[in-house]
Design an enzyme around this catalytic site. Sequence first.
Site, PDB file in Angstrom:
ATOM      1  N   TYR A 278      53.605  71.146  21.732  1.00 10.17           N
ATOM      2  CA  TYR A 278      54.703  70.698  22.597  1.00 10.17           C
ATOM      3  C   TYR A 278      55.269  71.901  23.376  1.00 10.17           C
ATOM      4  CZ  TYR A 278      59.317  69.173  23.999  1.00 10.17           C
ATOM      5  OH  TYR A 278      60.438  68.910  24.733  1.00 10.17           O
TER       6      TYR A 278
ATOM      7  N   ARG B  67      79.498  68.891   8.504  1.00 15.37           N
ATOM      8  CA  ARG B  67      78.352  69.757   8.853  1.00 15.37           C
ATOM      9  C   ARG B  67      77.515  70.043   7.612  1.00 15.37           C
ATOM     10  NH1 ARG B  67      79.269  74.878   8.766  1.00 15.37           N
ATOM     11  NH2 ARG B  67      81.218  74.793   9.937  1.00 15.37           N
TER      12      ARG B  67
ATOM     13  N   LYS C 228      61.444  60.245  18.705  1.00 12.40           N
ATOM     14  CA  LYS C 228      60.227  59.512  19.050  1.00 12.40           C
ATOM     15  C   LYS C 228      60.073  58.283  18.144  1.00 12.40           C
ATOM     16  CE  LYS C 228      59.635  62.827  22.040  1.00 12.40           C
ATOM     17  NZ  LYS C 228      60.620  63.840  21.766  1.00 12.40           N
TER      18      LYS C 228
HETATM   19  N1  PLP Z   1      57.582  68.017  18.873  1.00 16.35           N
HETATM   20  C1  PLP Z   1      56.944  67.154  19.664  1.00 16.35           C
HETATM   21  C2  PLP Z   1      55.507  66.833  19.370  1.00 16.35           C
HETATM   22  C3  PLP Z   1      57.591  66.575  20.759  1.00 16.35           C
HETATM   23  O1  PLP Z   1      56.903  65.732  21.551  1.00 16.35           O
HETATM   24  C4  PLP Z   1      58.943  66.902  21.009  1.00 16.35           C
HETATM   25  C5  PLP Z   1      59.675  66.324  22.162  1.00 16.35           C
HETATM   26  O2  PLP Z   1      59.082  65.771  23.065  1.00 16.35           O
HETATM   27  C6  PLP Z   1      59.584  67.806  20.161  1.00 16.35           C
HETATM   28  C7  PLP Z   1      58.879  68.342  19.093  1.00 16.35           C
HETATM   29  C8  PLP Z   1      61.015  68.200  20.368  1.00 16.35           C
HETATM   30  O3  PLP Z   1      61.860  67.178  19.962  1.00 16.35           O
HETATM   31  P1  PLP Z   1      63.304  66.879  20.624  1.00 16.35           P
HETATM   32  O4  PLP Z   1      63.077  66.521  22.050  1.00 16.35           O
HETATM   33  O5  PLP Z   1      63.834  65.789  19.771  1.00 16.35           O
HETATM   34  O6  PLP Z   1      64.098  68.155  20.504  1.00 16.35           O
END
Ligand code: PLP
Length: 387
Positions: free
Chosen positions: A98, A46, A195
Amino acid sequence: MHFRTRAIHVGQPPDPQTGAVVPPIHLAATYVQPAVGQWGPYDYSRSGNPTRKVFETTLADLESGSGALAFSSGMAAIHAVMMLLEPGDHVLASWDLYGGTYRLLQRILSRQGIQATFAPSDDLERFAQAVRPNTRLIWIETPGNPLLTITDIAACAELAHRHGALLGVDSTFATPVLTRPLELGADIVMHSATKYLGGHSDVLGGVLAVRDPELLERLWTIQNATGGVMAPLEAFLCSRGLKTLELRVREQCGTALVLARRLAEHPRVRRVYYPGLPSHPGHPIACRQMQGGFGAMISFELDGSPEQAKQFVQATRIIQLAVSLGAVESLIELPAFMSHASYEPAQRAARGITDTLVRLSVGLEHPDDLWDDLAQALQKAFDGSRA
Ligand code: PLP
């Protein structure tokens, strides 16, 4: 060294024991200590793990940071940043954001006494008016999600620092190939590694990179205390993803520009949101801030009913109906019903997230195949027949 050379080599020396050109995956949870009270480079997974370290070292270099920390998801990474704040502190956030970040601020952190305001960061005057005396963090996303708004990172860094606040940038849509926020004055850059960094829809992860070593130490303390670390297999997959990141992103940007132009001319499309089109209000800033491409996310407003929008996204054959983005396969979705369903309807309406807004993540398929797929789905949704 150029970006793509560094993406392949920085932090990735051959394994000293075997000569393997790919660093191994270290699954061990714990490490032998030299003596009681003495610590080696690693003690418990961790707190630090060699496979995670490889990914963090490469990513920190690509983002021009002093270091990076990899998390179990993008949300875990954002949460760690928010844990820098104290009760009574205020966060000013972009409102093209988001949905999960909005939910974290609005429903979870509000219970801990952290206040949040959402304002249009692509309108700097209005955004600056939302700064409060207790603002400790400005959090922006550029390009924004789902309307692809462009925020001037350097101007926001200046705004944050003038008020004694930190600037954090969710750069998931831009990737370090196109934009490097730390070079523009940001304090923290964040990615959902799920992503583009991972790039193949087979890993969940998040990462933060920072310039200031003292801030890195504070974030590491939060990460170690709360435990949302990236697991070794995921770290390996993210390191592998970084090696082809530039090639993938540049190709995907090229395809996105072709599709955005064609969509803008389609009679059933009312408006296209893509920063690479001169009609996009953020285009001049995007030209300055994004190098060699405008990203591979396109949103567009259909000239039809919500029912037709649903039929359209369900009628594509190659492009799959799913949330998430940034992978080799193209994905399509309706933000109002999917990625941004966690916004209250009034909040969605205020931001312009309508029931007929479509978000497309452009993958690595051939542009002509993607266009044919979009065209046949539009025809099916609007004329009730397949092309
Ligand atoms: N930020 C953006 C722009 C996103 O599109 C996403 C997820 O779709 C996140 C943060 C969150 O990431 P995660 O799904 O890996 O927790």
